[in-house]
Design an enzyme around this catalytic site. Structure first.
Site, PDB file in Angstrom:
ATOM      1  N   ALA A 124       0.327  -1.191   0.350  1.00 51.30           N
ATOM      2  CA  ALA A 124      -0.206  -0.196   0.169  1.00 51.30           C
ATOM      3  C   ALA A 124       0.942   1.050  -0.324  1.00 51.30           C
ATOM      4  O   ALA A 124       1.820   1.047   0.715  1.00 51.30           O
ATOM      5  CB  ALA A 124      -0.689   0.104   0.887  1.00 51.30           C
ATOM      6  N   ASP A 125       0.532   2.438  -0.613  1.00 52.21           N
ATOM      7  CA  ASP A 125       0.867   3.592  -0.853  1.00 52.21           C
ATOM      8  C   ASP A 125      -0.016   4.750  -0.421  1.00 52.21           C
ATOM      9  O   ASP A 125      -1.737   4.684  -1.008  1.00 52.21           O
ATOM     10  CB  ASP A 125       1.922   3.924  -1.433  1.00 52.21           C
ATOM     11  CG  ASP A 125       2.459   5.120  -1.702  1.00 52.21           C
ATOM     12  OD1 ASP A 125       3.882   5.224  -0.790  1.00 52.21           O
ATOM     13  OD2 ASP A 125       2.009   6.414  -2.078  1.00 52.21           O
ATOM     14  N   THR A 126       0.239   5.195   0.331  1.00 49.77           N
ATOM     15  CA  THR A 126      -0.311   6.863   1.256  1.00 49.77           C
ATOM     16  C   THR A 126      -0.032   7.864   1.109  1.00 49.77           C
ATOM     17  O   THR A 126       1.433   7.832   1.637  1.00 49.77           O
ATOM     18  CB  THR A 126      -1.097   5.731   2.209  1.00 49.77           C
ATOM     19  OG1 THR A 126      -1.803   5.094   2.668  1.00 49.77           O
ATOM     20  CG2 THR A 126      -2.365   6.952   2.731  1.00 49.77           C
ATOM     21  N   ALA A 179      -3.632   3.410  -2.744  1.00 39.44           N
ATOM     22  CA  ALA A 179      -3.340   2.628  -3.132  1.00 39.44           C
ATOM     23  C   ALA A 179      -2.829   1.956  -2.399  1.00 39.44           C
ATOM     24  O   ALA A 179      -2.375   1.236  -1.854  1.00 39.44           O
ATOM     25  CB  ALA A 179      -2.790   2.539  -4.598  1.00 39.44           C
TER      26      ALA A 179
END
EC number: 3.6.1.9
Length: 196
Positions: free
Chosen positions: A69-71, A106
């Site tokens: 995940a990337d935030t 994502a």
């Protein structure tokens, strides 16, 4: 039972998965997180999640599932990453003060040749912040490893007036959407994790 590897060093993401009963191993991805010229915030977070998943999956057996995940924090279509120093963090907080921004995550899940990804956006409205409050917040350890220089799950909660959307997304992993992704891969079943 499928082994799930979390491609993240974030203790918050592991805690969020544990909250919904999903066990995982942790193998942080080491990738270049520099945005590309002209890249939209959504394209950026999707690329980061995919690249993290691919980097970790390359070292795993084909039947191992990898979740990445990337935030990021987005304001005026600009991506605010983790602050580089005190002045950078102050500038971020000043920019967010009294305004609504987006937190975009994502999530990418892959196993073998199969890969699925989702994007979740939450709107966060900050209170108007004075310099004294910003300085006091930056005197804590909390802002430094977080996009936008704040963590809603800690002391940073006092900076936030309202949120519209997924709270867990702002922490770093949108749980409802991630759980559905895991369920579609047969990794989570019922309420919680683990194969039947």
């Amino acid at each position: 039972m499928t082994t799930l590897v979390l491609a993240s060093a974030s203790p918050r993401r592991r805690e969020l998965l544990a909250q919904i009963g999903v066990d995982c191993q942790v193998s942080p991805a080491d990738i270049d997180e520099t945005p590309q010229a002209g890249e939209s915030p959504q394209d950026y977070v999707c690329r980061m999640a995919r690249e993290k998943a691919a980097a970790v999956a390359a070292a795993q057996a084909a039947d191992v599932a990898v979740l990445a995940a990337d935030t990021t924090v987005v304001i005026d279509d600009d991506v605010l990453g983790k602050p580089g120093d005190r002045f950078d963090a102050l500038a971020m907080l000043a920019r967010l003060s009294g305004r609504t921004h987006q937190v975009m995550s994502a999530v990418c899940l892959c196993r073998g040749q199969r890969r699925e990804e989702i994007v979740v956006t939450t709107e966060v409205t900050f209170a108007s912040l004075d310099r004294e409050l910003c300085e006091a917040y930056l005197a804590t350890d909390e802002p430094w490893d977080k996009a936008g220089a704040y963590g809603i799950q800690g002391l940073g909660a006092v900076l936030v007036d309202a949120i519209n959307g997924s709270y867990s997304n702002v922490v770093g992993l949108p749980l409802a959407e991630t759980w559905r992704l895991l369920r579609d891969f047969g990794i989570a079943s019922g309420l919680g994790g683990g194969d039947e």
